[in-house]
Motif scaffolding. Structure first.
Motif, PDB file in Angstrom:
ATOM      1  N   ILE A 187       0.846  -1.185   0.000  1.00  0.00           N
ATOM      2  CA  ILE A 187       0.000   0.000   0.000  1.00  0.00           C
ATOM      3  C   ILE A 187       0.882   1.235   0.000  1.00  0.00           C
ATOM      4  N   ASP A 188       0.400   2.289  -0.669  1.00  0.00           N
ATOM      5  CA  ASP A 188       1.218   3.500  -0.737  1.00  0.00           C
ATOM      6  C   ASP A 188       1.121   4.276   0.571  1.00  0.00           C
ATOM      7  N   GLY A 189       2.052   5.196   0.766  1.00  0.00           N
ATOM      8  CA  GLY A 189       2.117   5.937   2.021  1.00  0.00           C
ATOM      9  C   GLY A 189       1.911   7.418   1.869  1.00  0.00           C
ATOM     10  N   ARG A 190       1.146   7.822   0.851  1.00  0.00           N
ATOM     11  CA  ARG A 190       0.952   9.254   0.608  1.00  0.00           C
ATOM     12  C   ARG A 190      -0.066   9.895   1.536  1.00  0.00           C
ATOM     13  N   THR A 191      -0.887   9.076   2.195  1.00  0.00           N
ATOM     14  CA  THR A 191      -1.948   9.599   3.046  1.00  0.00           C
ATOM     15  C   THR A 191      -1.869   8.975   4.440  1.00  0.00           C
ATOM     16  N   PRO A 192      -2.421   9.629   5.454  1.00  0.00           N
ATOM     17  CA  PRO A 192      -2.468   9.022   6.788  1.00  0.00           C
ATOM     18  C   PRO A 192      -3.454   7.864   6.780  1.00  0.00           C
ATOM     19  N   GLN A 193      -3.159   6.822   7.519  1.00  0.00           N
ATOM     20  CA  GLN A 193      -4.066   5.680   7.508  1.00  0.00           C
ATOM     21  C   GLN A 193      -4.010   4.905   8.816  1.00  0.00           C
TER      22      GLN A 193
ATOM     23  N   ARG B  63      -8.471  -1.087   5.954  1.00  0.00           N
ATOM     24  CA  ARG B  63      -7.635   0.083   5.767  1.00  0.00           C
ATOM     25  C   ARG B  63      -8.506   1.336   5.733  1.00  0.00           C
ATOM     26  N   ALA B  64      -8.272   2.250   6.654  1.00  0.00           N
ATOM     27  CA  ALA B  64      -8.999   3.531   6.706  1.00  0.00           C
ATOM     28  C   ALA B  64      -8.034   4.644   6.348  1.00  0.00           C
ATOM     29  N   THR B  65      -8.381   5.435   5.334  1.00  0.00           N
ATOM     30  CA  THR B  65      -7.529   6.550   4.953  1.00  0.00           C
ATOM     31  C   THR B  65      -8.403   7.633   4.306  1.00  0.00           C
ATOM     32  N   VAL B  66      -7.784   8.514   3.507  1.00  0.00           N
ATOM     33  CA  VAL B  66      -8.512   9.599   2.843  1.00  0.00           C
ATOM     34  C   VAL B  66      -8.195   9.545   1.357  1.00  0.00           C
ATOM     35  N   THR B  67      -8.963  10.305   0.592  1.00  0.00           N
ATOM     36  CA  THR B  67      -8.700  10.470  -0.836  1.00  0.00           C
ATOM     37  C   THR B  67      -8.255  11.906  -1.069  1.00  0.00           C
TER      38      THR B  67
END
Length: 392
Positions: A334-340, A387-391
């Motif tokens: 999974i990428d790490g561009r956003t908080p999760q 997985r909880a994150t943002v767009t």
């Protein structure tokens, strides 16, 4: 990567056993309702980076861009925009709806101007944010979601043959569906106690496998509550494991039984319509409820291009994004561009950071991944990871 230490909220509607079982703990004998994962100031998660446990909201406040990433801060501000939970309902939750962003801001400001303390029982707005949410069932999960068509609701109420409900039934025959539902809900919320008790007595004698069964079960826990009747205006829905519901602003709903993960905007604004001893602000509720009939839309996951193994639950907002991985021995990334926040609900999952650091998650355990930009690898012979994150 940070392992999260989370708080369980012991609301009266919680299950006695479901959350202790998930977390591998002994039941306390008290209801355990919600496991909170995130940075909401009401019950923030804690992490330990070598200098002792610290609140996640304080860590984020000290370095928003370092923890959340530049893109998330630019889009949503310097706070984690979502709150992740596990809900375990032993008895029904209150029938409720949540405001739009504009309604939340106006309501919060108005109650502040009146000097109402944030923790006052009669307060409706705890913050100035909206609270769209998604629930995904971990097993069989039962709830109420959105309004029935007025004619269907009228037929259900008429079948009880309770004279005190005739006015509600008549209001449901108004030509405009929105006005019919608005008038009916307002009338239900002012019903006299004798009518409610008579309806509950009738429900007790109905077919336990018939169309009244969900409302008869609700009445067992709330025999004097107008919410029993209000619930009959709503659609009954039953989810299987892996199925989800998205609840936007104004959609009335209640969760009746089962365990689910819930992902929502980082808010605690709730306007209630029944099945609760808590404050019910009828005028404010009628202002924010969306009086639109229609069947609840069950959300099924879809595959994500570019991230093998990821199953996404689509939602029409960007403040949160919920997906699921079923680990089967094949390594995922999974990428790490956003908080999760990652939550293991079955089996075991190993997280491996770009620098080689490893964090193992067992059932009920979770982790916060700051937005470093570097990918994280997921591995394990068998496990389920949300997985909880943002767009952005």
């Amino acid at each position: 990567m940070d392992r999260l230490v989370n708080t369980v909220r012991p609301y009266a509607w919680g299950s006695l056993t479901a959350l202790p079982e998930l977390l591998g703990q002994e039941p306390t004998g008290e209801p355990q309702a919600e496991l909170w994962m995130g940075a909401h100031p009401g019950d923030p998660s804690r992490v330990d980076r070598g200098d002792g446990p610290r609140r996640l909201d304080e860590l984020i406040a000290a370095d928003p861009e370092g923890e959340l990433g530049t893109a998330s801060v630019a889009r949503f501000g310097p706070g984690l925009p979502f709150l992740f939970k596990v809900l375990a309902a032993g008895i029904p939750l209150s029938i409720q709806a949540h405001p739009t962003l504009d309604q939340a801001r106006a309501g919060f400001a108005a109650e502040n101007a009146l000097g109402i303390p944030l923790d006052a029982p009669g307060r409706s707005y705890r913050d100035d944010s909206h609270k769209p949410e998604m629930v995904c069932a971990l097993g069989e999960f039962e709830g109420l979601c959105g309004f029935r068509e007025p004619a269907g609701a009228a037929g259900l109420l008429a079948g009880l043959k309770v004279p005190g409900l005739d006015r509600v039934i008549d209001l449901l025959s108004v030509e405009d569906p929105a006005e019919a539902l608005r008038g009916a809900l307002a009338a239900v919320l002012t019903l006299d106690g004798a009518t409610v008790r008579e309806a509950v007595e009738v429900l007790a004698g109905t077919d336990p496998a018939g169309e009244y069964a969900p409302y008869a079960r609700i009445a067992e826990d709330f025999p004097d509550d107008r919410g029993v009747i209000a619930g009959m205006l709503l659609n009954h829905v039953r989810l299987r494991a892996g199925e989800a519901l998205y609840l936007g602003a104004g959609v009335p709903h209640a969760y009746l039984s089962g365990v689910c993960v819930e992902l929502q905007a980082n808010s605690d604004n709730v306007l209630r319509a029944g099945l609760t001893p808590k404050h019910i602000d009828v005028p404010e509720l009628l202002k924010i409820v969306l009086f639109e009939p229609g069947a609840p839309g069950v959300v099924h996951p879809v595959r994500v291009d570019g991230t093998p193994g990821e199953q996404l639950y689509p939602v029409p907002i960007d403040e949160f994004r919920l997906s699921r991985f079923e680990l089967d021995g094949v390594e995922r990334e999974i990428d790490g561009r956003t908080p999760q926040i990652l939550l293991c609900t079955e089996g075991a999952v190993r997280l491996t950071a770009a620098d080689g650091a490893v964090l193992d998650l067992g059932r009920g355990q979770s982790a916060f991944l700051p937005a470093t930009g570097a990918p994280t690898r997921l591995s394990g012979p068998s496990g389920t990871l949300f997985r909880a994150t943002v767009t952005v």
